[in-house]
Enzyme design. Structure first.
Site, mmCIF file in Angstrom:
data_model
loop_
_atom_site.group_PDB
_atom_site.id
_atom_site.type_symbol
_atom_site.label_atom_id
_atom_site.label_comp_id
_atom_site.label_asym_id
_atom_site.label_seq_id
_atom_site.Cartn_x
_atom_site.Cartn_y
_atom_site.Cartn_z
ATOM 1 N N GLU A 7 0.812 -1.218 0.000
ATOM 2 C CA GLU A 7 0.000 0.000 0.000
ATOM 3 C C GLU A 7 0.852 1.277 0.000
ATOM 4 O O GLU A 7 0.394 2.343 0.404
ATOM 5 C CB GLU A 7 -0.925 -0.007 1.214
ATOM 6 C CG GLU A 7 -1.886 -1.170 1.229
ATOM 7 C CD GLU A 7 -2.686 -1.239 2.521
ATOM 8 O OE1 GLU A 7 -3.585 -0.408 2.693
ATOM 9 O OE2 GLU A 7 -2.398 -2.117 3.349
ATOM 10 N N SER A 137 -6.431 -2.809 2.151
ATOM 11 C CA SER A 137 -6.758 -2.265 0.831
ATOM 12 C C SER A 137 -7.143 -3.328 -0.180
ATOM 13 O O SER A 137 -6.916 -3.184 -1.380
ATOM 14 C CB SER A 137 -5.596 -1.428 0.277
ATOM 15 O OG SER A 137 -5.454 -0.238 1.000
ATOM 16 N N TYR A 200 -9.050 2.988 -5.401
ATOM 17 C CA TYR A 200 -8.074 4.045 -5.660
ATOM 18 C C TYR A 200 -8.043 4.572 -7.087
ATOM 19 O O TYR A 200 -7.421 5.589 -7.338
ATOM 20 C CB TYR A 200 -6.678 3.551 -5.256
ATOM 21 C CG TYR A 200 -6.632 3.156 -3.795
ATOM 22 C CD1 TYR A 200 -6.888 4.087 -2.805
ATOM 23 C CD2 TYR A 200 -6.377 1.850 -3.410
ATOM 24 C CE1 TYR A 200 -6.884 3.733 -1.463
ATOM 25 C CE2 TYR A 200 -6.364 1.484 -2.070
ATOM 26 C CZ TYR A 200 -6.613 2.434 -1.113
ATOM 27 O OH TYR A 200 -6.614 2.069 0.212
ATOM 28 N N ARG A 239 -11.783 3.121 11.041
ATOM 29 C CA ARG A 239 -12.920 2.965 10.139
ATOM 30 C C ARG A 239 -13.284 1.485 10.080
ATOM 31 O O ARG A 239 -12.416 0.633 9.874
ATOM 32 C CB ARG A 239 -12.586 3.456 8.724
ATOM 33 C CG ARG A 239 -13.823 3.699 7.847
ATOM 34 C CD ARG A 239 -13.482 3.850 6.385
ATOM 35 N NE ARG A 239 -13.136 2.565 5.802
ATOM 36 C CZ ARG A 239 -11.980 2.310 5.181
ATOM 37 N NH1 ARG A 239 -11.062 3.240 5.055
ATOM 38 N NH2 ARG A 239 -11.748 1.101 4.684
ATOM 39 N N ASP A 241 -15.673 -1.543 8.360
ATOM 40 C CA ASP A 241 -16.378 -1.879 7.129
ATOM 41 C C ASP A 241 -17.404 -2.984 7.375
ATOM 42 O O ASP A 241 -17.149 -3.920 8.150
ATOM 43 C CB ASP A 241 -15.387 -2.340 6.068
ATOM 44 C CG ASP A 241 -14.364 -1.273 5.719
ATOM 45 O OD1 ASP A 241 -14.692 -0.072 5.858
ATOM 46 O OD2 ASP A 241 -13.238 -1.625 5.317
ATOM 47 N N GLU A 257 -14.114 -5.786 8.923
ATOM 48 C CA GLU A 257 -12.847 -5.501 9.574
ATOM 49 C C GLU A 257 -12.793 -4.043 9.997
ATOM 50 O O GLU A 257 -13.595 -3.214 9.552
ATOM 51 C CB GLU A 257 -11.663 -5.826 8.660
ATOM 52 C CG GLU A 257 -11.614 -5.022 7.371
ATOM 53 C CD GLU A 257 -10.488 -5.482 6.451
ATOM 54 O OE1 GLU A 257 -10.226 -6.704 6.396
ATOM 55 O OE2 GLU A 257 -9.876 -4.623 5.810
ATOM 56 N N ASN A 259 -10.127 -0.793 10.260
ATOM 57 C CA ASN A 259 -8.881 -0.232 9.737
ATOM 58 C C ASN A 259 -8.405 0.850 10.705
ATOM 59 O O ASN A 259 -9.102 1.850 10.901
ATOM 60 C CB ASN A 259 -9.139 0.349 8.342
ATOM 61 C CG ASN A 259 -7.884 0.795 7.633
ATOM 62 O OD1 ASN A 259 -6.899 1.186 8.255
ATOM 63 N ND2 ASN A 259 -7.920 0.755 6.317
ATOM 64 N N GLY A 263 -7.445 5.548 4.852
ATOM 65 C CA GLY A 263 -6.924 6.471 3.851
ATOM 66 C C GLY A 263 -7.233 7.911 4.227
ATOM 67 O O GLY A 263 -8.315 8.212 4.726
#
Length: 296
Positions: A7, A137, A200, A239, A241, A257, A259, A263
């Site tokens: 990443e 990612s 991305y 964050r 998900d 999961e 994070n 980002g």
């Protein structure tokens, strides 16, 4: 920013945006770009910077798995985002799932399997997902559907052991947590699934914030995200998900999961939710820095 993980480019983008936002917010900023072979030089570079706070914009291995956090703890340097234990737990998908289960949060069935076994046979009924246990990612993710001709032929660069988990159908939702407050719920809409390219590439996905979902589901996302943040011991910004099968109501909402280093560009998911809540990007970066200054 930068670093040796898959990443790296995401990290460089986050780092540049955060550095600019912090200058706008009134800070003096030194940018440290970490190349793959420069881990040994990082302590000296951090010492030379003489920073009050290190804004950690690294992603993936080394940057958010507890290793660089441990180094900064050893150096006595204040830094943003989660500490060693929360970072290591969140990056290890199997251990994170157990933490979530213990906290009463809904997750899908999963197991760790030898990559050679996964290539040779279906280790659980399709549909299922195969991915590294410790990447972010959507790096190295395979979706095995019922109409596949056989088990997935994983690439040679996949690790020797991988996570295999039941496929969770439905809509892609995400919730950022800032401190002890959930910021909102975003629905991520893509033509296929939310892979690295969709995350991305320009136009790869569309974000709907706030998500057009029932109040019960939105409230559950906010609640689950805060509980996941606390269960892992996260600090600052995280964050979480979700996937939501709208045909099953609340029973169709599962946590994928958390994070610990989301980002961080102005159009990334967490900053978008902060903006929706009235906090622009420089203000968000300022909050993260001041939180680190007070918390470590």
């Amino acid at each position: 920013m930068g670093g040796p993980s898959a990443e790296r480019e995401v990290s460089l983008s986050s780092g540049r945006e955060c550095a600019q936002a912090l200058r706008v917010a009134g800070y003096q900023v030194v940018e440290i770009i970490l190349d793959a072979d420069q881990g040994a030089t990082l302590p000296a570079r951090l010492a030379d910077a003489r920073a009050d706070v290190v804004f950690n914009a690294l992603h993936g291995k080394m940057g958010e798995d507890g290793r660089v956090q441990g180094l900064m703890d050893w150096l006595g340097v204040r830094y943003t985002h989660s500490g060693v234990l929360a970072s290591a737990l969140a990056m290890d998908k199997t251990r994170a799932k157990q933490v979530f289960r213990d906290a009463g949060l809904p997750v899908v069935e999963s197991r760790i399997a030898c990559a050679a076994e996964v290539r040779a046979r279906h280790v659980m009924p399709a549909p299922y997902v195969v991915k590294p246990n410790d990447e972010g990612s959507s790096v190295g993710v395979y979706i095995v559907r019922e109409d596949n001709n056989g088990p997935p032929q994983l690439s040679d660069d996949m690790p020797g052991h991988v996570m295999v988990e039941a496929y969770a159908p439905g809509r892609e939702l995400t919730t950022a947590v800032l401190g002890d407050r959930a910021l909102g719920v975003t629905e991520i809409i893509t033509e296929g699934w939310y892979d690295y390219d969709a995350k991305y590439r320009a136009g790869g996905s569309r974000h709907v914030v706030p998500a057009a979902i029932p109040d019960e589901i939105a409230a559950a996302c906010l609640d689950y995200a805060v509980r996941a943040h606390r269960a892992l011991g996260c600090r600052g910004l995280s964050r979480t998900d979700f996937r939501w099968d709208d045909a099953r109501g609340l029973a169709g909402l599962v946590l994928l999961e958390t994070n610990t280093q989301p980002g961080m560009t102005p159009t990334s998911l967490a900053p978008e939710q902060a903006a929706q809540a009235g906090m622009d990007f420089p203000a968000l970066c300022r909050w993260i820095v001041e939180d680190a200054l007070c918390s470590t």
